[in-house]
Design a protein around this motif. Sequence first.
Motif, PDB file in Angstrom:
ATOM      1  N   PHE A   6       0.822  -1.218   0.000  1.00 16.03           N
ATOM      2  CA  PHE A   6       0.000   0.000   0.000  1.00 16.03           C
ATOM      3  C   PHE A   6       0.855   1.266   0.000  1.00 16.03           C
ATOM      4  N   ARG A   9       1.470   3.480   3.240  1.00 19.21           N
ATOM      5  CA  ARG A   9       0.562   4.385   3.950  1.00 19.21           C
ATOM      6  C   ARG A   9      -0.045   3.763   5.208  1.00 19.21           C
ATOM      7  N   LEU A  10       0.048   2.438   5.346  1.00 18.61           N
ATOM      8  CA  LEU A  10      -0.436   1.793   6.566  1.00 18.61           C
ATOM      9  C   LEU A  10       0.702   1.361   7.487  1.00 18.61           C
ATOM     10  N   THR A  14       2.420  -2.649   8.174  1.00 17.37           N
ATOM     11  CA  THR A  14       2.866  -3.459   7.035  1.00 17.37           C
ATOM     12  C   THR A  14       4.387  -3.575   6.939  1.00 17.37           C
ATOM     13  N   SER A  50     -11.694  -5.882   2.567  1.00 16.27           N
ATOM     14  CA  SER A  50     -10.434  -5.921   1.836  1.00 16.27           C
ATOM     15  C   SER A  50      -9.285  -6.012   2.819  1.00 16.27           C
ATOM     16  N   LEU A  51      -8.089  -6.316   2.326  1.00 13.35           N
ATOM     17  CA  LEU A  51      -6.939  -6.383   3.220  1.00 13.35           C
ATOM     18  C   LEU A  51      -6.744  -5.050   3.933  1.00 13.35           C
ATOM     19  N   GLU A  52      -6.867  -3.953   3.214  1.00 11.35           N
ATOM     20  CA  GLU A  52      -6.681  -2.645   3.846  1.00 11.35           C
ATOM     21  C   GLU A  52      -7.713  -2.426   4.948  1.00 11.35           C
ATOM     22  N   GLU A  53      -8.964  -2.744   4.660  1.00  9.07           N
ATOM     23  CA  GLU A  53     -10.009  -2.591   5.685  1.00  9.07           C
ATOM     24  C   GLU A  53      -9.726  -3.483   6.893  1.00  9.07           C
ATOM     25  N   LEU A  55      -6.794  -4.635   7.921  1.00  9.67           N
ATOM     26  CA  LEU A  55      -5.638  -4.130   8.664  1.00  9.67           C
ATOM     27  C   LEU A  55      -6.037  -3.005   9.612  1.00  9.67           C
ATOM     28  N   LEU A  56      -7.015  -2.223   9.215  1.00  8.77           N
ATOM     29  CA  LEU A  56      -7.446  -1.105  10.055  1.00  8.77           C
ATOM     30  C   LEU A  56      -8.267  -1.563  11.256  1.00  8.77           C
ATOM     31  N   TRP A 197       4.310  -7.855  -1.021  1.00 10.50           N
ATOM     32  CA  TRP A 197       3.996  -6.448  -1.223  1.00 10.50           C
ATOM     33  C   TRP A 197       3.044  -6.221  -2.389  1.00 10.50           C
ATOM     34  N   GLU A 199      -0.832  -6.366  -3.219  1.00  5.99           N
ATOM     35  CA  GLU A 199      -2.144  -6.419  -2.579  1.00  5.99           C
ATOM     36  C   GLU A 199      -2.990  -7.577  -3.101  1.00  5.99           C
TER      37      GLU A 199
END
Length: 232
Positions: A6, A9-10, A14, A50-53, A55-56, A197, A199
């Motif tokens: 990402f 940004r996370l 990560t 999603s992976l980003e969601e 992770l948050l 790395w 996504e």
Amino acid sequence: MMTSLFDGRLAPLTFSIGFLDAPPEEVAAVLVEFFTRVHDGGRATELGGSLEENLLELPPLTIGSQPKVLLASTALDGWTAMFEGDALGQGVAQLTGLLASQLLKVRGYFVSSVPPAGNSGGPLGARQFHMLGPETKLGYVRTVELIENNPGRWYFEAGGEVQPFEDVEAYGSRRRRDRFTEEMLAGYAAAVGLRPWDESFYRNPSYLVTNAATIRYPFTLGQARARLGLDG
């Protein structure tokens, strides 16, 4: 070649990722049992984001405790990726080794990519590739590491059994930063079927495993990033 999920940004969520040769539901069950034993409570919740969601879901980030672990399916059939909310970005290393060597007794990998500190005041840089498993007492089958001891000053070390995909000639490079490059780290991961790395490498089902560990020094993601100078 980018070794940043990402675009960073996370981070520090990560900075480091663990991988285990077991499906996420099996890893989740073993983690719940382990956390119940050591923290008087453990629970796994399936996530569909999603992976980003997903992770948050890990914050608050912590130092000195491990209250949440995220498990994600991967494009490598039967393998699980593991993340956790250490405020410095390195907490998953020990847990991956424990699962690979003792709790699951399977092949595992740990990869870490932290950019050089430079003048940002951020964390010291690191590139790490660990091959893990039950073959050794501590789980380390092969380790290759480039660690920034002070801004601009690097330390290289490799231990264990050399693997066929390694560029061992590079280890003798005069400049230490050239002994284990981003391209080499990505290449080693690819050689064992991993795209840490990318996504698109990550899939569902995913699980958030929580426990009753005391949360010490909690940080929001924004606070952790500011503390590490990642937004400067």
